[in-house]
Design a protein around this motif. Sequence first.
Motif, PDB file in Angstrom:
ATOM      1  N   TRP A 122     -37.486 -33.888  34.094  1.00  0.00           N
ATOM      2  CA  TRP A 122     -38.737 -33.190  33.862  1.00  0.00           C
ATOM      3  C   TRP A 122     -38.577 -32.111  32.769  1.00  0.00           C
ATOM      4  O   TRP A 122     -37.692 -31.272  32.871  1.00  0.00           O
ATOM      5  N   TYR A 162     -35.233 -32.882  39.015  1.00  0.00           N
ATOM      6  CA  TYR A 162     -35.947 -32.612  40.265  1.00  0.00           C
ATOM      7  C   TYR A 162     -35.619 -33.717  41.272  1.00  0.00           C
ATOM      8  O   TYR A 162     -35.540 -34.895  40.895  1.00  0.00           O
ATOM      9  N   ALA A 181     -43.844 -35.685  42.397  1.00  0.00           N
ATOM     10  CA  ALA A 181     -43.041 -34.467  42.579  1.00  0.00           C
ATOM     11  C   ALA A 181     -43.882 -33.353  43.212  1.00  0.00           C
ATOM     12  O   ALA A 181     -43.744 -32.185  42.851  1.00  0.00           O
ATOM     13  N   ARG A 226     -35.266 -28.268  42.892  1.00  0.00           N
ATOM     14  CA  ARG A 226     -34.755 -28.198  41.523  1.00  0.00           C
ATOM     15  C   ARG A 226     -33.238 -28.300  41.573  1.00  0.00           C
ATOM     16  O   ARG A 226     -32.586 -27.402  42.123  1.00  0.00           O
ATOM     17  N   GLU A 270     -39.663 -28.967  31.825  1.00  0.00           N
ATOM     18  CA  GLU A 270     -40.393 -27.946  32.585  1.00  0.00           C
ATOM     19  C   GLU A 270     -41.316 -27.097  31.706  1.00  0.00           C
ATOM     20  O   GLU A 270     -42.456 -26.816  32.076  1.00  0.00           O
ATOM     21  N   ALA A 271     -40.812 -26.701  30.542  1.00  0.00           N
ATOM     22  CA  ALA A 271     -41.599 -25.797  29.681  1.00  0.00           C
ATOM     23  C   ALA A 271     -42.939 -26.407  29.268  1.00  0.00           C
ATOM     24  O   ALA A 271     -43.918 -25.691  29.088  1.00  0.00           O
ATOM     25  N   PHE A 272     -42.955 -27.745  29.104  1.00  0.00           N
ATOM     26  CA  PHE A 272     -44.184 -28.394  28.641  1.00  0.00           C
ATOM     27  C   PHE A 272     -44.808 -29.296  29.701  1.00  0.00           C
ATOM     28  O   PHE A 272     -45.718 -30.074  29.401  1.00  0.00           O
ATOM     29  N   SER A 273     -44.305 -29.183  30.942  1.00  0.00           N
ATOM     30  CA  SER A 273     -44.869 -29.936  32.069  1.00  0.00           C
ATOM     31  C   SER A 273     -44.996 -31.435  31.773  1.00  0.00           C
ATOM     32  O   SER A 273     -46.060 -32.021  31.956  1.00  0.00           O
ATOM     33  N   VAL A 274     -43.918 -32.012  31.301  1.00  0.00           N
ATOM     34  CA  VAL A 274     -43.933 -33.442  30.969  1.00  0.00           C
ATOM     35  C   VAL A 274     -42.781 -34.140  31.693  1.00  0.00           C
ATOM     36  O   VAL A 274     -41.635 -33.707  31.613  1.00  0.00           O
TER      37      VAL A 274
END
Lengths: 240, 145
Positions: free
Chosen positions: B131, B89, B96, B101, B133-137
């Motif tokens: 980032w 990102y 962010a 992206r 993305e799938a686990f927002s970490v």
Amino acid sequence: MKMKFYCLVLICSSNVCGVYSQSTKKKSDDFVNATVAVAKHQGTFALAYVHRWRFGVHKKFGVGLGGRFTSYIGANQHYETAPAQLTSGGTGPSVIFKETITANIDTFLVKSPQVNSLNVSINIDYRLSKKITAGFNIDAIGFSFGGSRNGNYINGPSGKMTDAKPTAFNILLISDNDRGSLNSEFYANYSLNEKWGLKAGAQFLFTEYTTATEVQQFPSANNRFRNKSLLFCAGVSYQL
Amino acid sequence: MKLIPTKTVFLGFIIGTLACCKPENATPTASATTSGFDMTKASLIKKGDFVEVSHGPTTGTAHVYDQAGTKYVVLDPFVSPSGPDLKVYFSKDKNASDYIRLGKLLSTRGKQEYIVPGSPIVGDYHYVHIWCEAFSVEFSHAEIK
């Protein structure tokens, strides 16, 4: 002595059966149930009360009205653009026949969604036998509450991190016209005795978040995002 | 007819199973470059070093280049822990809250280049994030100046 005991058991069980068949012929009754539902990375707990009116010669058909509290918890769930105007290009009953406009669908990814809702619910069931009842229920109107969550709004090559809260007002309309968090179930209930029963089935749940700002701007401004979950559910019911 | 020994069948099954277990979203570890970027023709706009946020140390430097009007984010050198669904990102702030992206992280180590899509005012963008993305970490970010 043994003979007396058998007679006593026989009398008692016939009495229970008598009461049971009497209860299945009542014009109306009340019951509560507790249900848990699970699917991948998500689950719910629901408590419901239903007042049911029975219809038909054998009182096999039931229509009920009640209230249901549903608590939903999930992990990394994708919420999508909710308003029917964006998903189907219009509002009103005809949206049920319209294709989803995928170009208008954006994603709001919530790491740890948690939504509680309290809704008036409608229950319809049919007694297939003395022990088994099949039914359907759906939330109609109510409200939701829960903490604010940070989520990732994703729109192709750009995005925003923003806070969101469960959409406060819930109402069942038609298809994507629905608003808020609404629970529904197809289930079968097995009566263990006059009071207790076990239920199992499929739960279809809408949960909805409203973002702090209108993060979606194309084709029109939007801050409502919906998640549709299909879960396996099981629970217990108790005749009041 | 000679039968295949049970041991061979078992070994073949184990190898086949392990081969199928390779995660689809795993980030490659080899260096990845795109054909469009030529450092000799590009001018450096700003750069910054990565700092770890979670899931292990990330080291390296993020550079922003301009090559004939096209903006590139170049990670060189770069070493990151692996993870599922890692994305790059390019954002306006540390959280962010408004980002572009740049795509899937091409590799967890080595030089790699990303075209900045559209025509954003790169002066408004101050961070490069790695980032999940799938686990927002968030794994790491670099403040670029």
